[in-house]
Every structure is written in C-alpha cells, then in structure tokens.
Design a protein around this motif. Structure first.
Motif, mmCIF file in Angstrom:
data_model
loop_
_atom_site.group_PDB
_atom_site.id
_atom_site.type_symbol
_atom_site.label_atom_id
_atom_site.label_comp_id
_atom_site.label_asym_id
_atom_site.label_seq_id
_atom_site.Cartn_x
_atom_site.Cartn_y
_atom_site.Cartn_z
ATOM 1 N N UNK A 1 -11.616 21.808 -6.422
ATOM 2 C CA UNK A 1 -11.906 22.191 -4.188
ATOM 3 C C UNK A 1 -13.362 23.205 -4.417
ATOM 4 N N UNK A 2 -13.844 22.170 -5.347
ATOM 5 C CA UNK A 2 -15.300 22.711 -5.456
ATOM 6 C C UNK A 2 -16.365 21.344 -5.434
ATOM 7 N N UNK A 3 -17.593 21.851 -5.432
ATOM 8 C CA UNK A 3 -19.126 20.429 -5.500
ATOM 9 C C UNK A 3 -18.637 19.793 -6.846
ATOM 10 N N UNK A 4 -18.533 18.719 -6.961
ATOM 11 C CA UNK A 4 -19.034 18.411 -8.347
ATOM 12 C C UNK A 4 -19.216 16.926 -8.548
ATOM 13 N N UNK A 5 -20.000 16.206 -9.522
ATOM 14 C CA UNK A 5 -20.412 14.949 -9.988
ATOM 15 C C UNK A 5 -20.304 14.593 -11.190
ATOM 16 N N UNK A 6 -19.283 13.327 -10.753
ATOM 17 C CA UNK A 6 -18.988 12.463 -11.990
ATOM 18 C C UNK A 6 -19.553 11.523 -12.585
ATOM 19 N N UNK A 7 -19.497 10.791 -13.110
ATOM 20 C CA UNK A 7 -20.279 9.839 -14.219
ATOM 21 C C UNK A 7 -19.087 9.059 -15.181
ATOM 22 N N UNK A 8 -18.426 7.833 -14.545
ATOM 23 C CA UNK A 8 -17.265 7.159 -15.208
ATOM 24 C C UNK A 8 -17.949 5.844 -15.943
ATOM 25 N N UNK A 9 -19.391 5.991 -15.610
ATOM 26 C CA UNK A 9 -20.084 3.943 -16.176
ATOM 27 C C UNK A 9 -21.120 4.195 -17.364
ATOM 28 N N UNK A 10 -21.610 5.494 -17.422
ATOM 29 C CA UNK A 10 -22.696 5.935 -17.870
ATOM 30 C C UNK A 10 -23.398 5.853 -19.383
ATOM 31 N N UNK A 11 -21.712 6.371 -20.174
ATOM 32 C CA UNK A 11 -21.911 6.309 -21.491
ATOM 33 C C UNK A 11 -20.384 5.416 -21.175
ATOM 34 N N UNK A 12 -20.256 4.561 -22.106
ATOM 35 C CA UNK A 12 -18.649 3.946 -22.693
ATOM 36 C C UNK A 12 -17.646 4.315 -23.458
ATOM 37 N N UNK A 13 -17.862 5.713 -23.860
ATOM 38 C CA UNK A 13 -16.767 6.426 -24.583
ATOM 39 C C UNK A 13 -16.964 7.109 -24.353
ATOM 40 N N UNK A 14 -17.356 7.412 -23.379
ATOM 41 C CA UNK A 14 -17.932 9.644 -22.593
ATOM 42 C C UNK A 14 -17.527 9.429 -20.762
ATOM 43 N N UNK A 15 -16.712 10.262 -20.282
ATOM 44 C CA UNK A 15 -16.822 10.773 -19.097
ATOM 45 C C UNK A 15 -17.221 12.113 -19.537
ATOM 46 N N UNK A 16 -18.315 12.394 -17.883
ATOM 47 C CA UNK A 16 -18.841 13.752 -18.044
ATOM 48 C C UNK A 16 -18.633 14.183 -16.358
ATOM 49 N N UNK A 17 -18.277 15.046 -16.407
ATOM 50 C CA UNK A 17 -17.939 16.206 -15.396
ATOM 51 C C UNK A 17 -18.878 16.710 -15.138
ATOM 52 N N UNK A 18 -19.978 17.231 -13.747
ATOM 53 C CA UNK A 18 -20.351 18.485 -13.337
ATOM 54 C C UNK A 18 -19.956 19.125 -12.348
ATOM 55 N N UNK A 19 -19.943 20.541 -12.371
ATOM 56 C CA UNK A 19 -19.076 21.401 -11.706
ATOM 57 C C UNK A 19 -20.294 22.037 -11.184
ATOM 58 N N UNK A 20 -20.116 22.385 -9.563
ATOM 59 C CA UNK A 20 -21.026 23.314 -9.074
ATOM 60 C C UNK A 20 -20.608 24.783 -8.775
ATOM 61 N N UNK A 21 -20.999 26.108 -9.591
ATOM 62 C CA UNK A 21 -20.182 27.571 -9.768
ATOM 63 C C UNK A 21 -21.370 28.158 -9.050
ATOM 64 N N UNK A 22 -20.896 29.175 -9.019
ATOM 65 C CA UNK A 22 -21.882 30.077 -8.113
ATOM 66 C C UNK A 22 -23.372 30.696 -8.439
ATOM 67 N N UNK A 23 -23.856 29.810 -9.442
ATOM 68 C CA UNK A 23 -24.914 30.457 -10.192
ATOM 69 C C UNK A 23 -25.622 29.010 -11.331
#
Length: 454
Positions: A137-159
């Motif tokens: 339940x926070x702003x997030x950004x995902x990349x499932x196709x940039x790297x074939x064997x990895x999944x990148x998840x970025x979540x925006x916290x306070x600072x």
C-alpha cells in the motif's frame, strides 16, 4: 395472438444453411476429412487442458509465489520502520540476503523511475502489482523484463527508496512452459503416428477408386484387395462385378457375331441370286436395297457391340485426326485442324476413330466448312467438331443421341441414314468415362464437343 417466424429464421432453416456452409468449406476428400476427425478432438482437448492449466495452475502458482515475495518485502519495510537504529539498512540487507535470498539496498533522497511499458502478456507483472498494492500500500515501481533472471521492486518510503532484487523463480512459475512443451511435443508425435496409420488405411480405398475409374474408362486394370476387412470386402465385390460385366459383354458379343454371320450369309445368297438375273432397273433397285441393308446391319452390330473387347493404349491424336482430315478432303470437304497440348492420349484406338469418324461424317453431310480442334493441356481431352450446316434446335439436341431417332427437317434426315451415328459416338465416349455435348458452332452450324478424361 401467436406470431409465426419467417421460414428463413426458423431453427431448422438456420441449421440447414449452417450445414450447407460448413459442407462448402470442409475438404471433400476422405483422407482430409479423416485427418480432421483425428486432429480436431486432439487440438480441442489440448486447448482445454492448456487453458485449465494456465488458469488453475500457472496463474495460481505465480500468484502465490508473488504473494510470498511481496510478504517478505512488506516485512522488511515494517522492520525498517519499526527499528530506526539501523538507519543505513546494512543489517536489514544482510538478513534479507542470508535468510530471504533477497538483495536489498536503500537509495536516500531518490525518486521512483517513470513507469515503463507494460509487457503484452505477463502473468508475473499483473500478479506482483496486485500483491504489492494489497500488502504494501505504498507507491512502487517494478521491472519484470529488464533482466531475464531477476525481478526489481522499488518502494517509496518516507525519505528513501528501498530497492529489492529477487530471483525470477522466487516470484514466477518459470518452468511451467516445460509442461506445455512436453504436452505439445507428445501431441505432435501422436498425431504423426496417427496420420501415418490413417494414410495406410486410406490408400486401399484410393486404389479401389482408381481401379473403378480405370475400369469405367475401358482400361485394363490390375487390382488386388488390401486394407481393412470392410475395404477388402468392397474390393472383392468390385472384382466380382467386373467379372460379371465382362462375362455379359463376352456373351453378348458372341451372340451378335453369330447373328451377324447368319444375316450376312442370307444377304450373300440374295446377292448371288440377283447376279444370275439380267441387269434391269428393278434388279438394280434390289441390289441397292441389299447394300443398304448391309450397311444398316453393320451399324446396328457396331452399336450393340460397342467395341468393348478393345484395350486402351497410348494413341497419337495428331496422326488420327490428320488421317480423318485427309479422308474428308478426298471427298471434297475443307477441314481446318488445330491441336493444343500433348498429342498422346490413352483411348481405344478403333473405337475412338469410329467416334471421330461419325462426328466428321455428320458434319460433312450437312455442312461445307469443317473445323476440328483438340485440347489436351488439362486433365481432360476436349475435341470439338464445328460445321456451317443448318444446325439442330436446342430443344432437340438430346433427342438425336437416342438410337434410331431421325428428326424431321433436321441434320440426320439423310438418305440411307439409320439414326445411329451420334448414338454410337456417345456410347463410345461414355465407355471412355466421358460424354458428347452439342452446341451452336461459331461457323453458324452445330458444334459437337467430345470430353474425355485424359
């Protein structure tokens, strides 16, 4: 008050229209239809299995794996916010890497990257986005196709922005396609085996059809029943039918030969008796009558016999037509000849010569200019005989093919004619598996078209 539906909208009429349309688009051959009967259920079954697998297994497993990864990310966020003493997140990154197999780091004062293009078909992207929205339940950004064997998840916290790298296999059922490949590969192998077996089962039926067609064209055949029991039974029935037809033809030919011998003996006696009398007009009339009776007898016997005992062989069509053209020109008729395609055809030579002779004689009797054209470029042999005579009315063209029919004020009302010329010609054409059609000639008279299978 009840309303009756139009006839075209009733279920039976709609079903009939659909059945006719389906029959027009489906293949006409037995082999192709049998393949459809085998392939269609297999394809339908595999499609249902693949759909159920995709819906019930692949998506379910992927959703659960994504939910587990998202729960780990949510737990890490809770730990980071609950224990602020680890401001750099080094301890949290070490625990995530050792215990959760996640690569976690923090990017202070960073922003989320702009959203990238959504993949056209990605179960992982959809499932992971839904779980992050529900659990984090926070702003997030995902990349499932940039790297074939990895999944990148970025979540925006306070600072800061927490970046998580997870192996693709942790959130996605990546080996599920192997099941689909095995299923598709095994289906192809089974279909190939079924097609080979079906081809061997269809081949005896095709040979039976070819034998029946060749027999209908008057050609010598060598046929041996093979295949399944029902196909062999049909083959033996065909051979027995062929023997009965040949036996009936032999008996008829033998009877006609005996009748011909007896009648010719009587006519010869008449000729010898008349030879002893003096030459008078009455004797001359009797001799002409005997000659006419002889010609009519030969015509009747030729029609009844049908030249059935002759075998079909390769014949030079050009030489045959050239011979008939020269014969017609010797009798004072102009004949134009045009041959297109292969001049070699498989016919019964004497019977085919008689067919063409009857057509040319009919054209020469009623016209002055004659044009003969032959076309053997396709699977059919087409021979047309045109003349500039009076022609035959369209409504009477079928009548002239009947034996002994002589139309009043028509082309075959000639002296000495027996009304068997066109009947014999059509009988020969049909014994070859073809037919003869009459039409209006470009020369103004009649066109006779012979159509035979090549």
């Amino acid at each position: 008050m009840l309303m009756r539906l139009p006839a075209t909208s009733r279920p039976a009429a709609l079903y009939g229209r659909f059945a006719r349309w389906l029959g027009s688009v489906l293949p006409k051959g037995l082999y192709a239809r049998s393949l459809i009967i085998i392939i269609a259920p297999v394809v339908l079954l595999q499609s249902v299995i693949a759909y159920v697998f995709m819906e019930r297994h692949w998506q379910l497993v992927t959703r659960r794996l994504s939910s587990a990864v998202t729960a780990d990310v949510a737990a890490l966020i809770d730990i980071y916010e609950t224990f602020p003493q680890d401001k750099n997140g080094e301890t949290l990154s070490r625990i995530a890497n050792d215990r959760l197999n996640l690569d976690v780091d923090f990017l202070p004062d960073a922003a989320l990257p702009p959203p990238g293009p959504k993949p056209f078909f990605s179960i992982l992207d959809q499932a992971l986005s839904e779980e992050l929205s529900r659990q984090v339940a926070r702003p997030f950004w995902i990349d499932t196709v940039g790297r074939s064997n990895l999944v990148e998840i970025r979540v925006l916290l306070d600072h800061t922005v927490m970046r998580v790298l997870a192996r693709r296999s942790q959130a996605y059922a990546s080996n599920s396609h192997i099941f689909l490949l095995w299923m598709g590969g095994s289906s192809l192998v089974l279909l190939a085996v079924a097609i080979l077996i079906l081809r061997n089962q269809i081949r005896p039926i095709l040979r039976l059809a070819e034998a029946a067609e060749s027999f209908g064209k008057g050609r010598e055949i060598e046929f041996r029943p093979r295949g399944a029991r029902e196909v062999r039974q049909a083959g033996h029935a065909f051979i027995e039918m062929k023997r009965r037809i040949e036996r009936a033809i032999e008996q008829r030919t033998a009877m006609l030969n005996g009748v011909s011998h007896d009648l010719r003996t009587i006519l010869t006696r008449f000729k010898l008796s008349l030879a002893l009398f003096d030459e008078t007009p009455e004797i001359e009339d009797l001799k002409r009558d005997i000659d006419e009776m002889t010609r009519m007898l030969e015509g009747y016997l030729a029609f009844a016999r049908g030249d059935a005992g002759e075998q079909a062989v390769k014949t030079d069509l050009r030489a045959l037509l050239e011979e008939l053209r020269l014969d017609a020109e010797r009798h004072g008729h102009s004949v134009a000849l045009d041959i297109v395609g292969d001049p070699m055809v498989t016919v019964r030579p004497d019977a085919f010569r008689r067919l063409l002779f009857n057509l040319l004689s009919n054209a020469a009797r009623h016209g002055d200019a004659i044009a003969v054209a032959a076309n053997h470029e396709t699977r059919w042999l087409l021979v047309t005989v045109d003349d500039d005579g009076p022609g035959i009315p369209p409504q009477q063209r079928e009548e002239v093919f009947k034996p002994f029919v002589r139309l009043d004020e028509a082309r075959n009302q000639d002296e000495g004619g027996s009304g068997l010329g066109l009947a014999i010609a059509r009988d020969i054409a049909r014994s070859h598996g073809g037919d003869i059609f009459l039409d209006t000639s470009p020369l103004g008279g009649l066109r006779a078209t012979v159509r035979l299978p090549a």
